[in-house]
Every structure is written in C-alpha cells, then in structure tokens.
Design a protein around this motif. Sequence first.
Motif, PDB file in Angstrom:
ATOM      1  N   LYS A  53      69.122  34.369  13.482  1.00  0.00           N
ATOM      2  CA  LYS A  53      69.448  34.949  12.183  1.00  0.00           C
ATOM      3  C   LYS A  53      68.361  35.926  11.729  1.00  0.00           C
ATOM      4  O   LYS A  53      68.638  36.928  11.096  1.00  0.00           O
ATOM      5  CB  LYS A  53      69.583  33.819  11.154  1.00  0.00           C
ATOM      6  CG  LYS A  53      70.625  34.066  10.097  1.00  0.00           C
ATOM      7  CD  LYS A  53      70.554  33.047   8.966  1.00  0.00           C
ATOM      8  CE  LYS A  53      71.127  31.728   9.334  1.00  0.00           C
ATOM      9  NZ  LYS A  53      71.144  30.799   8.174  1.00  0.00           N
ATOM     10  N   ARG A  54      67.121  35.614  12.072  1.00  0.00           N
ATOM     11  CA  ARG A  54      65.984  36.451  11.675  1.00  0.00           C
ATOM     12  C   ARG A  54      65.608  37.491  12.732  1.00  0.00           C
ATOM     13  O   ARG A  54      64.627  38.208  12.564  1.00  0.00           O
ATOM     14  CB  ARG A  54      64.787  35.559  11.376  1.00  0.00           C
ATOM     15  CG  ARG A  54      64.965  34.766  10.093  1.00  0.00           C
ATOM     16  CD  ARG A  54      63.875  33.736   9.938  1.00  0.00           C
ATOM     17  NE  ARG A  54      63.956  33.018   8.676  1.00  0.00           N
ATOM     18  CZ  ARG A  54      64.810  32.053   8.396  1.00  0.00           C
ATOM     19  NH1 ARG A  54      65.702  31.697   9.292  1.00  0.00           N
ATOM     20  NH2 ARG A  54      64.791  31.457   7.232  1.00  0.00           N
ATOM     21  N   GLY A  55      66.347  37.525  13.816  1.00  0.00           N
ATOM     22  CA  GLY A  55      66.086  38.520  14.855  1.00  0.00           C
ATOM     23  C   GLY A  55      64.877  38.205  15.713  1.00  0.00           C
ATOM     24  O   GLY A  55      64.304  39.099  16.336  1.00  0.00           O
ATOM     25  N   SER A  57      62.959  36.288  18.955  1.00  0.00           N
ATOM     26  CA  SER A  57      63.337  35.843  20.296  1.00  0.00           C
ATOM     27  C   SER A  57      63.197  34.323  20.356  1.00  0.00           C
ATOM     28  O   SER A  57      62.269  33.741  19.807  1.00  0.00           O
ATOM     29  CB  SER A  57      62.462  36.511  21.354  1.00  0.00           C
ATOM     30  OG  SER A  57      61.114  36.163  21.147  1.00  0.00           O
ATOM     31  N   GLY A  73      72.292  36.304  23.717  1.00  0.00           N
ATOM     32  CA  GLY A  73      72.358  36.709  22.300  1.00  0.00           C
ATOM     33  C   GLY A  73      73.603  36.210  21.613  1.00  0.00           C
ATOM     34  O   GLY A  73      74.288  36.952  20.947  1.00  0.00           O
TER      35      GLY A  73
END
Length: 195
Positions: A53-55, A57, A73
Amino acid sequence: MVTTSIGQMNNETAKGIYRAATRHVDLMVNAGKIAPANAENAWAQLVVKEMMKRGLSVPKDIAARAGVDAAAGAPAAALSAPAVATNTAKVAATATARDSARSVLRAGAPVALALFLLEGAHTGYRLFKGDIDLAEAGRRTAESAGSNAGGLGGAMLGAAAGTAILPFLGAAAGGLLLGAAGSVAGRKLVRIFTR
C-alpha cells in the motif's frame, strides 16, 4: 535540521508496520478471531498488504510466509484474508472494555470488602449493645453483602459498557450509575429472599 536518507525512512516505516501488525494479530488471537497456529501467516499477509500500500518493497521471506510472490506485485486487495480483515476497532474496544471491568474489580473489591467489614462491625456493636437481636443482625449482614456485591458487579458491568460507548468518561459514568443501581438491586434481592 535533521536529514535522513530515503532508505532510513523506509526502514523506520517498515518497523512501524511490523509493530502495528504484531499488535493487530495479537489482539485478534486474544479475541479468538485468528488461531494461534495461523498468527504468523496472518502477520505476514498484513505486513505485505501494508508495505505494498505504501509502495515499499516486500522482503522475500515475509512474502513467502504470506504465500505471495513479492516480485509479481499482487494488488493489496488480493492479500486481505478474512481473518486479517476483521474489524480491529471492535476487537480493541472489546479488549479495552474487558480491561476496564478488571480494573474496577481490582480497585473495587478491596473497597467493597472494607465496607462490608465496617457495616458488619457496626451491626456487631449494635447486637452486643442490645439494640438489635440476632435475626436482625443476620438480616443486616446479608443486606450488606448483597449491596456490596451488587454494587461491585454493577460497577464492573457499567465500566465495561461505558468504555465500549465512550472511553474514559463512559467508564466513569457507567461504573457510577450501574454501581449504584447494582447496590440497590442487591440489597432489595436480599430483602426479598430473607423475608
């Protein structure tokens, strides 16, 4: 001015996600919503969901525990398991209400016992002095026990209900109101059964 690297910020964000996921899963396990055997999997799924959700990894070992290919992803919505998607606020409110009731019991039981002993001592004094007979002393002692037990039970129930509705103020108001009602009800019940 404090400067940090993006890597340090991401690391701190990940730590916060790990801690929040741990608290969430612990609450769910304590509430019986997640089996203890599934806690690690639920934790990993929640961590993966929040990190995506926060991008950020996702570490491969956590993605593997969650049963997700981190490189693929997968969308965060695909990771929501029914156990993880349970309403956390409801579980937290239940736990808080239970804690309020326990706090009232811990603080109120000694007070109720002290009041019972003081009332019993006064009744014993009046019996010894000859103001009342043995039957009246027994009735007063039973009423005192019923009143104190009812008050303590009512205060516990009121604190739990009040906390669920409005934390802190609700606990105080509910504890006072239902404590008083429980005290009166306990005394009346004893009167009904002793006559």
